[in-house]
Design an enzyme around this catalytic site. Structure first.
Site, short mmCIF file in Angstrom:
data_model
loop_
_atom_site.label_atom_id
_atom_site.label_comp_id
_atom_site.label_asym_id
_atom_site.label_seq_id
_atom_site.Cartn_x
_atom_site.Cartn_y
_atom_site.Cartn_z
CD GLU A 83 -1.52 -0.34 3.57
OE1 GLU A 83 -2.15 0.70 3.76
OE2 GLU A 83 -1.73 -1.40 4.19
CB CYS A 120 -2.63 -4.77 6.46
SG CYS A 120 -2.13 -3.17 7.07
CG HIS A 244 -2.96 -6.92 10.37
ND1 HIS A 244 -1.75 -6.59 9.80
CD2 HIS A 244 -3.57 -5.74 10.66
CE1 HIS A 244 -1.64 -5.26 9.73
NE2 HIS A 244 -2.74 -4.73 10.26
P1 HMG Z 1 -3.11 6.65 21.13
O1 HMG Z 1 -4.50 7.15 21.13
O2 HMG Z 1 -2.03 7.62 21.09
O3 HMG Z 1 -2.86 5.67 22.33
O4 HMG Z 1 -2.93 5.68 19.90
P2 HMG Z 1 -3.81 5.31 23.58
O5 HMG Z 1 -3.93 6.48 24.45
O6 HMG Z 1 -5.08 4.63 23.07
O7 HMG Z 1 -2.88 4.24 24.28
C1 HMG Z 1 -2.61 3.03 23.64
C2 HMG Z 1 -2.68 1.93 24.72
O8 HMG Z 1 -1.62 2.19 25.65
C3 HMG Z 1 -3.97 1.94 25.56
O9 HMG Z 1 -4.22 0.58 25.87
C4 HMG Z 1 -3.57 2.69 26.83
O10 HMG Z 1 -4.34 2.34 27.95
C5 HMG Z 1 -2.14 2.25 26.99
P3 HMG Z 1 -5.72 -0.01 25.75
O11 HMG Z 1 -6.52 0.76 26.71
O12 HMG Z 1 -6.16 0.23 24.31
O13 HMG Z 1 -5.57 -1.47 26.04
N1 HMG Z 1 -1.29 3.18 27.72
C6 HMG Z 1 -0.40 2.80 28.66
N2 HMG Z 1 -0.08 1.59 29.16
C7 HMG Z 1 0.89 1.52 30.13
N3 HMG Z 1 1.52 2.64 30.62
C8 HMG Z 1 1.22 3.86 30.14
C9 HMG Z 1 0.21 3.98 29.13
N4 HMG Z 1 -0.32 5.04 28.44
C10 HMG Z 1 -1.24 4.52 27.60
N5 HMG Z 1 1.84 4.92 30.61
C11 HMG Z 1 -3.91 4.20 18.30
C12 HMG Z 1 -3.46 4.39 19.75
C13 HMG Z 1 -4.18 2.72 18.03
C14 HMG Z 1 -5.19 4.99 18.06
C15 HMG Z 1 -2.79 4.72 17.37
O14 HMG Z 1 -1.60 4.02 17.58
C16 HMG Z 1 -3.15 4.68 15.92
O15 HMG Z 1 -3.88 5.51 15.39
N6 HMG Z 1 -2.57 3.70 15.15
C17 HMG Z 1 -2.80 3.56 13.75
C18 HMG Z 1 -4.06 2.80 13.46
C19 HMG Z 1 -3.96 1.35 13.87
O16 HMG Z 1 -2.88 0.78 13.98
N7 HMG Z 1 -5.12 0.69 14.02
C20 HMG Z 1 -5.16 -0.70 14.36
C21 HMG Z 1 -6.36 -1.41 13.75
S1 HMG Z 1 -6.52 -1.04 12.02
C22 HMG Z 1 -5.30 -2.02 11.26
O17 HMG Z 1 -4.74 -2.88 11.86
C23 HMG Z 1 -4.98 -1.73 9.84
C24 HMG Z 1 -3.65 -1.02 9.57
O18 HMG Z 1 -2.58 -1.93 9.74
C25 HMG Z 1 -3.65 -0.43 8.17
C26 HMG Z 1 -4.02 -1.31 6.99
O19 HMG Z 1 -4.79 -2.25 7.03
O20 HMG Z 1 -3.53 -0.93 5.93
C27 HMG Z 1 -3.41 0.11 10.50
#
Ligand code: HMG
Length: 449
Positions: A83, A120, A244
């Site tokens: 991609e 992906c 994935h």
């Molecule tokens: P964010 O909003 O910055 O992070 O980004 P957050 O605040 O949600 O924190 C992440 C996790 O860390 C949370 O855990 C927090 O609690 C924890 P959860 O509650 O979800 O279990 N956390 C901590 N833990 C321990 N100590 C700390 C601490 N602080 C926070 N101090 C987000 C997260 C996924 C939104 C971001 O990384 C993002 O936008 N990523 C890109 C999109 C993505 O990867 N999506 C995944 C599903 S879609 C997919 O897989 C397809 C993709 O590969 C593309 C394709 O298909 O082409 C992306």
């Protein structure tokens, strides 16, 4: 009918590393554990200035062909899943074949080449295409080369920035494979979604939180669809379940849902009932809100049970070892997960031939696919050939300024500075490198001895 599947695999990581807890977290003013514990990531791989999806893909494919003693005439099909493509017409597979033809005497003149796109998921779809091509008898005894290659970069300060990565996975798809054979049965969960997309832009538009929900929903539908053709799945059916892996924390969520689904209406649900109750059934609740609340409570309890934790540590955690060190490679990510699992089994001296894997692929936009694989007797030899550990180890560790510079170098909207010279962090050796632009705007490559 003979088995068809993955005969061999090779992995090429981008040659630079961004350390998330030690370099990225302090620069962002974040707690390092947000990355290591929350997302489950230690580092991301980045391409050096002379690397791109073609060089990484060609380098992975070259190593694979060398291990396997293949010549271009053995390959009847080259499909590239990406991609991160830079051309809307000429497929990346033609560039990669061009690179490989520089180091082999023969040519891929009679190989069918293409490029596959579905976020992906496209790596798995390319394997599917190769599988169907072989099963239909059109392959004339030849194998297919499937190359999943991506530079998974996000805009700076996007929440996805912590999940970046870059690398390529090359896979040989053949009859009577030595690594894994693929099940005929497949399940799909597919819907028109806008969780993550790149409408003619390099960096994705992402609705991060929603993307997590869409991933889980499509994966659940794919599992139900798979069970519709293959029968019910049980937690003990599979040695490993590679998913994935955009980041390991995503898989942690998906695995818990999968486990809950697999134990429903089984003796395992009964066994756990004393500790955490039975699973809430929707019909027993007056409102959706109450049902969801009860479900959350049950999942919280389930996550803490010894039964779940033992299963997760044995069946899912080993799929995450490479991903933790390299980040999201988009199309290559689920194939890294399979390789991580098999590598762990190999390192533990585990006997795996005949055991099954359940593989859950996903692409935003959105579609999940689930199929089963059976590990083949030759798997250990093929896994022993992997060079990913050395690749991870030898990466240049970027400081934050260097990370920003390298991110800019790979940003298509930013012109390189000065007289076009851009800094390299590592010295290329026995590999393909980007070598500038041609008269038609094409990219040029050379092999560095
Ligand atoms: P964010 O909003 O910055 O992070 O980004 P957050 O605040 O949600 O924190 C992440 C996790 O860390 C949370 O855990 C927090 O609690 C924890 P959860 O509650 O979800 O279990 N956390 C901590 N833990 C321990 N100590 C700390 C601490 N602080 C926070 N101090 C987000 C997260 C996924 C939104 C971001 O990384 C993002 O936008 N990523 C890109 C999109 C993505 O990867 N999506 C995944 C599903 S879609 C997919 O897989 C397809 C993709 O590969 C593309 C394709 O298909 O082409 C992306």
């Amino acid at each position: 009918m003979t088995d068809v599947g993955i005969d061999a695999i090779e992995i090429w990581t981008g040659k630079l590393k961004l350390d998330l807890p030690n370099t990225f977290a302090p620069a962002k003013g974040e707690d390092p554990e947000k990355y290591t514990k929350g997302l489950g990531l230690n580092a991301s791989s980045f391409p050096d200035t002379y690397e791109d999806i073609v060089t990484m893909g060609a380098n992975a494919a070259h190593r694979l062909m060398e291990h396997e003693g293949l010549t271009p005439e053995d390959i009847g099909r080259i499909d590239v899943a990406t991609e991160s493509s830079f051309d809307n017409s000429k497929p990346v597979s033609t560039y990669i074949a061009g690179c490989l033809e520089r180091v082999y005497e023969g040519k891929f003149s009679h190989a069918n080449k293409g490029e596959r796109k579905f976020a992906c998921l496209a790596g798995t779809q390319s394997i599917d295409d190769a599988y169907n091509w072989i099963k239909s008898g059109r392959n004339r005894g030849r194998s297919a080369l499937v190359i999943a290659t991506d530079t998974a970069l996000y805009a700076r300060n996007d929440p996805g920035e912590a999940t970046q990565g870059a690398g390529a996975v090359a896979m040989l798809i053949s009859e009577d494979p030595d690594l894994v054979s693929l099940s005929t049965e497949q399940g799909y969960g597919s819907a028109d979604e806008t969780d993550f997309l790149k409408p003619n832009q390099q960096f994705p538009s992402v609705d991060g939180k929603r993307s997590v929900q869409v991933y889980l929903a499509r994966m659940r539908e794919a599992l139900e669809d798979f069970e519709g053709v293959a029968g019910r799945t049980h937690t003990d059916d599979f040695a490993y379940i590679p998913f994935h892996t955009p980041f390991p924390g995503m898989v942690r969520k998906a695995a818990l849902f999968g486990y809950r689904h697999m134990i429903r209406d089984t003796s395992m649900e009964d066994d756990l009932a004393g500790e955490i109750g039975r699973q809430p059934r929707e019909e027993a609740f007056d409102s959706e809100g109450d049902f969801e609340e009860a479900l959350r409570e049950y999942m919280d309890g389930l996550k803490r049970t010894d039964a779940y934790q033992e299963w997760y540590a044995r069946v899912v955690d080993p799929t995450l070892t490479i991903s933790r060190e390299v980040g999201n490679w988009y199309t290559g990510s689920v194939h890294l997960a399979r390789a991580s699992a098999l590598k762990t089994a190999f390192e533990e001296g585990r006997e795996l031939a005949g055991e099954r894997l359940l593989v859950g692929s996903y692409g935003s936009g959105a579609q999940a696919e689930i199929h089963a694989e059976t590990v083949q007797p030759g798997w250990e030899e093929k896994i022993a050939d992997l060079t990913i550990d050395e690749g991870i180890e030898r990466r240049y560790d970027l400081d934050y300024d260097e990370y920003e510079r390298v991110h800019d170098v790979h940003n298509h909207d930013i012109e390189s500075d000065g007289d076009g010279e851009i800094e390299e962090f590592t010295a290329p050796e026995s590999e393909f490198v980007f070598d500038g632009w041609g008269r038609m705007g094409e990219r040029k490559y050379r092999f560095v001895e």
